[in-house]
Write an enzyme that holds these catalytic residues in place. Structure first.
Site, PDB file in Angstrom:
ATOM      1  N   LYS A 196       0.814  -1.211   0.000  1.00  0.00           N
ATOM      2  CA  LYS A 196       0.000   0.000   0.000  1.00  0.00           C
ATOM      3  C   LYS A 196       0.856   1.274   0.000  1.00  0.00           C
ATOM      4  CE  LYS A 196      -4.316  -1.884   1.764  1.00  0.00           C
ATOM      5  NZ  LYS A 196      -3.996  -3.292   2.055  1.00  0.00           N
TER       6      LYS A 196
HETATM    7  C1  LIG Z   1      -4.621  -4.351   1.369  1.00  0.00           C
HETATM    8  C2  LIG Z   1      -3.905  -5.672   1.337  1.00  0.00           C
HETATM    9  C3  LIG Z   1      -4.266  -6.719   0.464  1.00  0.00           C
HETATM   10  C4  LIG Z   1      -5.457  -6.623  -0.455  1.00  0.00           C
HETATM   11  O1  LIG Z   1      -5.250  -5.734  -1.508  1.00  0.00           O
HETATM   12  P1  LIG Z   1      -6.489  -5.182  -2.363  1.00  0.00           P
HETATM   13  O2  LIG Z   1      -5.926  -4.168  -3.238  1.00  0.00           O
HETATM   14  O3  LIG Z   1      -7.470  -4.647  -1.359  1.00  0.00           O
HETATM   15  O4  LIG Z   1      -7.057  -6.374  -3.087  1.00  0.00           O
HETATM   16  C5  LIG Z   1      -3.513  -7.889   0.453  1.00  0.00           C
HETATM   17  N1  LIG Z   1      -2.471  -8.039   1.286  1.00  0.00           N
HETATM   18  C6  LIG Z   1      -2.095  -7.083   2.154  1.00  0.00           C
HETATM   19  C7  LIG Z   1      -0.948  -7.334   3.061  1.00  0.00           C
HETATM   20  C8  LIG Z   1      -2.784  -5.865   2.210  1.00  0.00           C
HETATM   21  O5  LIG Z   1      -2.405  -4.910   3.089  1.00  0.00           O
END
Ligand SMILES: *Cc1c(COP(=O)(O)O)cnc(C)c1O
Length: 435
Positions: A107
């Site tokens: 993220k």
């Molecule tokens: C947010 C997140 C996801 C999921 O990603 P999306 O874009 O919501 O599908 C998967 N793994 C981790 C560690 C995350 O923080």
């Protein structure tokens, strides 16, 4: 780049407007009116470029009418200042490590790019931007660290007392500067309700320029395309042509970005959407019926989403044609027991420690290969977070192998500070007004 709403194809807004609104009033999602193909020379020679150079090419293709290219270059150099290596595990299996940013999760790509784009659009002398976020863990850390020190912005993060992991709490509460952490005596839903009420409050909206900076913001989607191109470049350099990506999915932003990259001209053979038991999408691709469910708690808790918010974007990219979508996207789901077995299998086969989200993406590749025994493509599973963020899930012999990254060591020596609040909106409002 002009954008429309998935609920109204006639709407036209600028990128700047989409960035500050996050969501159109009709509750659709913003999508680019045109998805231009990347320069074919660039794709053919992509292995010659670095991650920031690739990021710049992709971003400029989409955004050059909205942000002058020199400014875009500066934004990218500042935002994408860490690596995203595709680590080779065997002949044709790779793990794409997306956890080398400050919050140790993918993220960071979205949050860092978004914060800098917002700061860019906040011209000198404009009112300070107040970002309000409720978090159950990962998003808050990426947003806090993404906005840390970004001029003309202030972030207030609400998190539920006792319900985030120690590492996540460190990431939320040790920043100071333009980041405030608020520990709420309640649940994540209470935190979210407080933020929602604040956005609906006239007095707060008059006094402050509020934004949610949430995960459906278009400026978080675009930078997530960068690492798909960059991975393709890394594999092409090693002689691979056919590439498969397996993406651990919750809100489907990450895989949505992969599919945007595909529509921009990235030659990908197959995407696999890997989920935990929150399996709305795999069920849909099986049955043709899209039925959301309340979320179920699992080991891969960042994927505990019963109604994936970015799914409409993916349908929109394929103009609602499910048959076309199914040619490119396969989807599998795995439960907690399988997840744990996946973690153990990756450890014993490759001597590699994968977080539970990452393990699910690995399992999906195994399953795909079982179903397609002749497929010789290079398969890449995305590692969305560093294993150290989920210490309680691993058996001790595996947990002992987890190395603590430098980002975390730096936080451990810092003082924690959070303001405590109840779930009462009036006290939250007074807190903000006294800001
Ligand atoms: C947010 C997140 C996801 C999921 O990603 P999306 O874009 O919501 O599908 C998967 N793994 C981790 C560690 C995350 O923080």
């Amino acid at each position: 780049m002009k954008l429309y709403s998935t609920n109204n194809k006639d709407l036209r807004v600028s990128f700047k407007e989409a960035v500050f609104n996050s969501m159109p009033q009709d509750k659709g999602l913003y999508m680019p009116v045109e998805i231009p193909a990347l320069d074919s020379d660039f794709i053919e020679n992509i292995e010659k470029y670095s991650l920031p150079e690739i990021a710049y090419q992709v971003a400029a293709t989409l955004l050059k009418d909205e942000i002058p290219v020199e400014d875009l270059k500066a934004i990218i150099e500042d935002a994408i200042n860490f690596e995203a290596p595709a680590v080779k595990l065997d002949d044709h299996t790779f793990v794409l490590e997306l956890f080398h940013g400050p919050s140790l999760a993918f993220k960071d790509f979205g949050a860092r790019f978004m914060s800098r784009v917002m700061a860019y659009f906040l011209k000198d002398g404009e009112q300070l931007l107040d970002v309000l976020v409720a978090t159950s863990g990962d998003t808050g850390g990426a947003v806090a660290l993404g906005f840390l020190g970004v001029p003309n912005t202030r972030v207030t993060i609400l998190y539920p007392e006792g319900k985030v992991s120690p590492i996540q709490e460190l990431q939320l509460t040790t920043n100071g500067a333009n980041i405030r952490a608020v520990e709420v005596k309640g649940t994540f839903d209470d935190c979210q309700a407080l933020v929602k009420q604040a956005f609906a409050d006239d007095e707060l909206n008059t006094k402050f320029r509020l934004t949610s900076a949430n995960s459906i913001n278009i400026s978080r989607l675009i930078p997530q395309t960068f690492y798909y191109f960059n991975t393709y470049a890394q594999l092409k350099k090693q002689g691979f042509k056919d590439v498969i990506f397996s993406v651990p999915s919750g809100n489907f932003g990450n895989i949505g970005a992969g599919l945007l990259a595909y529509k921009l001209g990235l030659p990908v053979k197959q995407f696999i959407a890997a989920t935990n038991v929150n399996d709305t999408v795999p069920r849909f691709l099986q049955s043709g019926i899209y039925e959301t469910k309340p979320s179920t708690q699992t080991y891969s808790n960042a994927m505990d989403v019963g109604a994936p918010s970015n799914w409409v974007r993916i349908m929109d990219l394929f103009s609602g044609n499910v048959d076309e979508l199914k040619k490119v996207v396969t989807s599998y789901r795995f439960d907690d027991e399988e997840t744990l077995n996946g973690i153990k299998a990756i450890d014993s086969k490759f001597d590699y420690v994968a977080c539970p989200h990452t393990a699910i993406a690995y399992l999906a590749i195994e399953k795909f290969r079982n179903e397609n025994p002749d497929d010789q493509s290079a398969a890449v599973f995305l590692s969305t977070a560093h294993a150290c963020k989920f210490p309680d899930i691993f058996p001790t012999n595996i947990a002992d192998k987890i190395e603590i990254p430098v980002q975390l060591k730096a936080l451990e020596s810092k003082a924690k500070h959070a303001d405590q609040l109840s779930v009462d909106f009036e006290s939250f409002k007074i807190y903000l007004l006294n800001g």
